[in-house]
Design a protein around this motif. Structure first.
Motif, PDB file in Angstrom:
ATOM      1  N   PRO A  25      -4.131 115.473 -16.589  1.00  0.00           N
ATOM      2  CA  PRO A  25      -3.777 114.609 -15.457  1.00  0.00           C
ATOM      3  C   PRO A  25      -3.779 113.118 -15.789  1.00  0.00           C
ATOM      4  CG  PRO A  25      -6.021 115.362 -15.243  1.00  0.00           C
ATOM      5  CD  PRO A  25      -5.501 116.000 -16.484  1.00  0.00           C
ATOM      6  N   TYR A  26      -4.125 112.770 -17.022  1.00  0.00           N
ATOM      7  CA  TYR A  26      -4.154 111.357 -17.413  1.00  0.00           C
ATOM      8  C   TYR A  26      -3.568 111.214 -18.820  1.00  0.00           C
ATOM      9  CZ  TYR A  26      -7.155 111.004 -13.345  1.00  0.00           C
ATOM     10  OH  TYR A  26      -7.647 111.081 -12.061  1.00  0.00           O
ATOM     11  N   ILE A  27      -2.232 111.160 -18.847  1.00  0.00           N
ATOM     12  CA  ILE A  27      -1.499 111.109 -20.112  1.00  0.00           C
ATOM     13  C   ILE A  27      -1.728 109.766 -20.808  1.00  0.00           C
ATOM     14  CG2 ILE A  27       0.856 111.055 -21.079  1.00  0.00           C
ATOM     15  CD1 ILE A  27       0.057 113.809 -20.278  1.00  0.00           C
ATOM     16  N   SER A  28      -1.794 109.790 -22.139  1.00  0.00           N
ATOM     17  CA  SER A  28      -1.999 108.563 -22.908  1.00  0.00           C
ATOM     18  C   SER A  28      -0.696 107.823 -23.194  1.00  0.00           C
ATOM     19  CB  SER A  28      -2.693 108.881 -24.246  1.00  0.00           C
ATOM     20  OG  SER A  28      -3.957 109.447 -24.021  1.00  0.00           O
ATOM     21  N   ARG A  29       0.390 108.545 -23.439  1.00  0.00           N
ATOM     22  CA  ARG A  29       1.635 107.890 -23.839  1.00  0.00           C
ATOM     23  C   ARG A  29       2.815 108.455 -23.070  1.00  0.00           C
ATOM     24  NH1 ARG A  29      -1.426 108.716 -28.129  1.00  0.00           N
ATOM     25  NH2 ARG A  29      -2.035 106.928 -29.433  1.00  0.00           N
ATOM     26  N   PHE A  30       3.649 107.558 -22.588  1.00  0.00           N
ATOM     27  CA  PHE A  30       4.898 107.955 -21.925  1.00  0.00           C
ATOM     28  C   PHE A  30       5.820 106.737 -21.952  1.00  0.00           C
ATOM     29  CE2 PHE A  30       7.717 108.323 -18.266  1.00  0.00           C
ATOM     30  CZ  PHE A  30       8.206 109.607 -18.442  1.00  0.00           C
ATOM     31  N   LYS A  31       7.036 106.912 -22.395  1.00  0.00           N
ATOM     32  CA  LYS A  31       7.957 105.783 -22.536  1.00  0.00           C
ATOM     33  C   LYS A  31       9.209 105.999 -21.685  1.00  0.00           C
ATOM     34  CE  LYS A  31       6.536 104.398 -27.186  1.00  0.00           C
ATOM     35  NZ  LYS A  31       5.851 103.194 -26.697  1.00  0.00           N
ATOM     36  N   PRO A  32       9.334 105.293 -20.571  1.00  0.00           N
ATOM     37  CA  PRO A  32      10.580 105.339 -19.797  1.00  0.00           C
ATOM     38  C   PRO A  32      11.730 104.736 -20.606  1.00  0.00           C
ATOM     39  CG  PRO A  32       8.771 104.408 -18.506  1.00  0.00           C
ATOM     40  CD  PRO A  32       8.312 104.464 -19.918  1.00  0.00           C
ATOM     41  N   THR A  33      12.915 105.233 -20.379  1.00  0.00           N
ATOM     42  CA  THR A  33      14.107 104.675 -21.037  1.00  0.00           C
ATOM     43  C   THR A  33      14.796 103.635 -20.164  1.00  0.00           C
ATOM     44  OG1 THR A  33      15.491 106.442 -20.116  1.00  0.00           O
ATOM     45  CG2 THR A  33      14.534 106.801 -22.309  1.00  0.00           C
ATOM     46  N   HIS A  34      14.531 103.678 -18.857  1.00  0.00           N
ATOM     47  CA  HIS A  34      15.193 102.774 -17.923  1.00  0.00           C
ATOM     48  C   HIS A  34      14.203 102.310 -16.852  1.00  0.00           C
ATOM     49  CE1 HIS A  34      18.564 105.094 -19.595  1.00  0.00           C
ATOM     50  NE2 HIS A  34      19.367 104.100 -19.232  1.00  0.00           N
ATOM     51  N   SER A  35      14.376 101.079 -16.377  1.00  0.00           N
ATOM     52  CA  SER A  35      13.726 100.686 -15.136  1.00  0.00           C
ATOM     53  C   SER A  35      14.547 101.247 -13.988  1.00  0.00           C
ATOM     54  CB  SER A  35      13.644  99.161 -15.024  1.00  0.00           C
ATOM     55  OG  SER A  35      14.929  98.613 -14.800  1.00  0.00           O
ATOM     56  N   ILE A  36      13.915 101.464 -12.853  1.00  0.00           N
ATOM     57  CA  ILE A  36      14.653 102.015 -11.709  1.00  0.00           C
ATOM     58  C   ILE A  36      15.732 101.043 -11.249  1.00  0.00           C
ATOM     59  CG2 ILE A  36      14.424 102.676  -9.277  1.00  0.00           C
ATOM     60  CD1 ILE A  36      11.723 103.939 -10.008  1.00  0.00           C
ATOM     61  N   ARG A  37      15.435  99.752 -11.273  1.00  0.00           N
ATOM     62  CA  ARG A  37      16.434  98.784 -10.817  1.00  0.00           C
ATOM     63  C   ARG A  37      17.681  98.819 -11.697  1.00  0.00           C
ATOM     64  NH1 ARG A  37      14.410  93.018  -9.295  1.00  0.00           N
ATOM     65  NH2 ARG A  37      13.706  94.291  -7.537  1.00  0.00           N
ATOM     66  N   SER A  38      17.508  99.002 -12.995  1.00  0.00           N
ATOM     67  CA  SER A  38      18.682  99.034 -13.869  1.00  0.00           C
ATOM     68  C   SER A  38      19.592 100.209 -13.516  1.00  0.00           C
ATOM     69  CB  SER A  38      18.249  99.122 -15.339  1.00  0.00           C
ATOM     70  OG  SER A  38      17.653 100.378 -15.633  1.00  0.00           O
ATOM     71  N   ILE A  39      18.995 101.328 -13.115  1.00  0.00           N
ATOM     72  CA  ILE A  39      19.804 102.499 -12.707  1.00  0.00           C
ATOM     73  C   ILE A  39      20.496 102.223 -11.378  1.00  0.00           C
ATOM     74  CG2 ILE A  39      19.710 104.947 -12.104  1.00  0.00           C
ATOM     75  CD1 ILE A  39      17.167 105.137 -13.851  1.00  0.00           C
ATOM     76  N   VAL A  40      19.731 101.700 -10.428  1.00  0.00           N
ATOM     77  CA  VAL A  40      20.282 101.425  -9.098  1.00  0.00           C
ATOM     78  C   VAL A  40      21.394 100.386  -9.181  1.00  0.00           C
ATOM     79  CG1 VAL A  40      19.748 100.475  -6.817  1.00  0.00           C
ATOM     80  CG2 VAL A  40      18.162 102.087  -7.897  1.00  0.00           C
ATOM     81  N   THR A  41      21.173  99.325  -9.930  1.00  0.00           N
ATOM     82  CA  THR A  41      22.165  98.248 -10.041  1.00  0.00           C
ATOM     83  C   THR A  41      23.450  98.754 -10.678  1.00  0.00           C
ATOM     84  OG1 THR A  41      20.410  96.594 -10.244  1.00  0.00           O
ATOM     85  CG2 THR A  41      22.598  95.956 -11.007  1.00  0.00           C
ATOM     86  N   ARG A  42      23.308  99.570 -11.713  1.00  0.00           N
ATOM     87  CA  ARG A  42      24.491 100.006 -12.474  1.00  0.00           C
ATOM     88  C   ARG A  42      25.294 101.089 -11.771  1.00  0.00           C
ATOM     89  NH1 ARG A  42      24.371 102.165 -18.773  1.00  0.00           N
ATOM     90  NH2 ARG A  42      26.627 102.503 -18.989  1.00  0.00           N
ATOM     91  N   TYR A  43      24.611 101.974 -11.032  1.00  0.00           N
ATOM     92  CA  TYR A  43      25.305 103.177 -10.554  1.00  0.00           C
ATOM     93  C   TYR A  43      25.428 103.298  -9.030  1.00  0.00           C
ATOM     94  CZ  TYR A  43      24.776 104.722 -15.381  1.00  0.00           C
ATOM     95  OH  TYR A  43      24.827 104.825 -16.752  1.00  0.00           O
ATOM     96  N   SER A  44      24.855 102.381  -8.263  1.00  0.00           N
ATOM     97  CA  SER A  44      24.886 102.540  -6.805  1.00  0.00           C
ATOM     98  C   SER A  44      26.296 102.535  -6.238  1.00  0.00           C
ATOM     99  CB  SER A  44      24.065 101.425  -6.147  1.00  0.00           C
ATOM    100  OG  SER A  44      22.695 101.685  -6.274  1.00  0.00           O
ATOM    101  N   ASN A  45      27.197 101.776  -6.818  1.00  0.00           N
ATOM    102  CA  ASN A  45      28.548 101.639  -6.268  1.00  0.00           C
ATOM    103  C   ASN A  45      29.569 102.543  -6.946  1.00  0.00           C
ATOM    104  OD1 ASN A  45      27.710  99.605  -4.445  1.00  0.00           O
ATOM    105  ND2 ASN A  45      27.818  98.081  -6.076  1.00  0.00           N
ATOM    106  N   ILE A  46      29.097 103.548  -7.668  1.00  0.00           N
ATOM    107  CA  ILE A  46      29.983 104.498  -8.346  1.00  0.00           C
ATOM    108  C   ILE A  46      30.029 105.795  -7.545  1.00  0.00           C
ATOM    109  CG2 ILE A  46      30.284 105.859 -10.463  1.00  0.00           C
ATOM    110  CD1 ILE A  46      29.066 103.591 -12.017  1.00  0.00           C
ATOM    111  N   SER A  47      31.204 106.386  -7.432  1.00  0.00           N
ATOM    112  CA  SER A  47      31.357 107.606  -6.633  1.00  0.00           C
ATOM    113  C   SER A  47      30.679 108.779  -7.327  1.00  0.00           C
ATOM    114  CB  SER A  47      32.837 107.936  -6.439  1.00  0.00           C
ATOM    115  OG  SER A  47      33.426 108.325  -7.681  1.00  0.00           O
TER     116      SER A  47
END
Length: 491
Positions: A25-47
């Protein structure tokens, strides 16, 4: 057992359930590839049709802030420092075992999500999870969804929870960081050198305030947390650094209010071969620049007032402001007894040590300051109110000093600096005698006088209250709203 204890016990039981299922329940390492804002900004206006062709896998990490289960599917929201996004979790996508483990997760848990993106029928950008990982189990429930964290005392004391559940609070502190970055950029581009001066000083100086005392065991001496860095910064001007600044922490052992915290942040900068007129122009530029760079406008709202930061700003002398803005009869200002009589009529509390000029200052606070909403410089103060400022050539009873007021608050204080060591020493002695300052640890700073005796070029210096500036730009009515961890009484 009360409800709070029940909830804590319930979550601890879930923690053990996860461990029994082989989940750390307490992981030592985890690396996201994207911030949530970068996903929202890039893809929100795409069908949705276009999103089907993206084919990219996204890995995000954040806090689970909402969860709605429908049988073998669950919609939830995950929030990181930048934004939040919906996540769609299906038993068919993450497996029966994975979905069973996910059902143990609670709102507040920090999770990692891996998957592609699509849009729901309502058009909401969503991650279709292929994997959901527990990163950190939350053992305390967040405040109720509909009520949030409203109690101010609790918000200040538990700022970590405040930041989780109140997005507007997080935005204030992100903006605070941006403003300080822009201040540095502004001054660096004008050849100012950022420096650091002592926070523990053998003599409190640079401002009149009750200091905090501490003790250095090895040196066997009392020290004081600084009330201001002023005298050290001016030593650097003597040493040949013509433009210096410090964004510093100051400490004053005095009252707490919506405008005062015992520990606060100041910008102080000193500029050789300049006077207070130069600093008024520079101050207008700083505020205009900060507003444009961080808010993209010079028209802001503070405490219900619309304020225009566009230069030039109005300028009133201290005495003219009492007459024209405060409505004080000019004849009153010509007689000491009438000035004290007016203070009595206004029910202003006075101290026996208050001379005429300090009484005038208190009348100013009562009658004039509440009217100072738009940016305004109050200039040319009585010499008795400004022991470190240079006298005006055409009127030695006044000094070249200004204070900046915006939104009924003083935000900056500046002088043409006194560089005559003999005059400075005389003023220091007179000030200490009048106020009995030695009782608070104040003594003559002989070394500063010695520095002036080596010669300081014509110089202007200014202090800007960073916390009050942040209050202005974020429309906050208390200094505690713009300090991450304000000083509070014991629980």
């Amino acid at each position: 057992m009360d409800e709070k204890s029940d909830l804590l016990s319930y979550r601890r039981a879930k923690l053990e359930e996860l461990r029994s299922a082989g989940v750390n329940p307490y992981i030592s390492r985890f690396k996201p590839t994207h911030s949530i804002r970068s996903i929202v900004t890039r893809y929100s206006n795409i069908s949705n049709e276009e999103l089907e062709g993206v084919g990219e896998e996204f890995v995000i990490g954040g806090r689970l802030i909402a969860k709605r289960r429908h049988g073998k599917t669950t919609f939830c929201h995950v929030q990181d420092v930048s934004d939040k996004i919906q996540v769609y979790i299906r038993s068919d996508d993450i497996g029966e075992e994975g979905y069973s483990i996910f059902s143990i997760y609670d709102i507040g848990d920090i999770v990692g999500v891996r998957g592609g993106i699509f849009k729901t029928k309502t058009g909401e950008l969503t991650i279709r999870a292929r994997d959901v990982i527990m990163l950190s189990k939350s053992l305390r429930p967040l405040p109720e969804k509909w009520h949030g964290l409203k109690d101010k005392e609790t918000r200040y004391r538990q700022r970590y929870v405040d930041l989780i559940v109140n997005p507007d609070v997080k935005r204030i502190f992100i903006l605070r960081s941006m403003i300080i970055q822009k201040i540095r950029k502004f001054l660096d581009e004008r050849d100012f050198l950022e420096v650091e001066t002592p926070m523990m000083q053998s003599l409190p100086g640079g401002a009149i305030a009750r200091p905090f005392k501490t003790y250095h065991n090895s040196l066997d001496m009392e020290l004081y947390l600084r009330v201001a860095p002023e005298l050290y910064l001016k030593r650097l001007i003597v040493g040949g650094f013509d433009r210096v600044y410090e964004i510093n922490r100051n400490f004053r052992n005095e009252g707490i209010s919506t405008e005062h915290n015992p520990e606060f942040t100041m910008l102080e900068f000193y500029m050789a071969y300049a006077d207070y007129n130069d600093l008024m122009d520079l101050t207008e530029e700083i505020f205009w620049y900060i507003a444009q760079e961080t808010l993209n406008t010079t028209k802001i709202e503070y405490n219900g007032n619309k304020i225009d930061l566009s230069p030039p700003w109005k300028r009133y002398t201290f005495k003219d402001s009492l007459i024209e803005l405060g409505g004080v009869d000019p004849k009153v200002l010509q007689e000491r007894e009438k000035i004290k009589e007016l203070a009595g009529q206004l029910e202003i509390p006075l101290e026996t040590s208050d001379n005429t000029e300090r009484v005038m200052g208190k009348i100013f606070d009562k009658l004039v300051e509440p009217k100072l909403i738009q940016p305004i410089f109050i200039i040319d103060y009585p010499v008795e109110l400004s022991p470190l400022a240079k006298k005006k050539d055409d009127d030695p009873s006044m000094v070249e000093r200004f204070e900046l007021f915006i939104g009924q608050k003083e935000l900056a204080n500046a002088y043409t600096e006194l560089n005559d060591p003999i005059d400075q020493e005389e003023r220091f002695r007179r000030q200490m005698e009048e106020k009995g300052m030695e009782e608070e640890g104040y003594k003559m700073d002989e070394d500063y006088i010695r520095a002036l005796e080596y010669g300081m070029p014509p110089t202007a210096g200014e202090g800007i209250g960073i916390d009050r500036m942040i209050m202005l730009f974020t429309d906050s009515d208390s200094i505690r709203d713009v300090i991450l961890f304000p000083q509070l009484r014991k629980e």
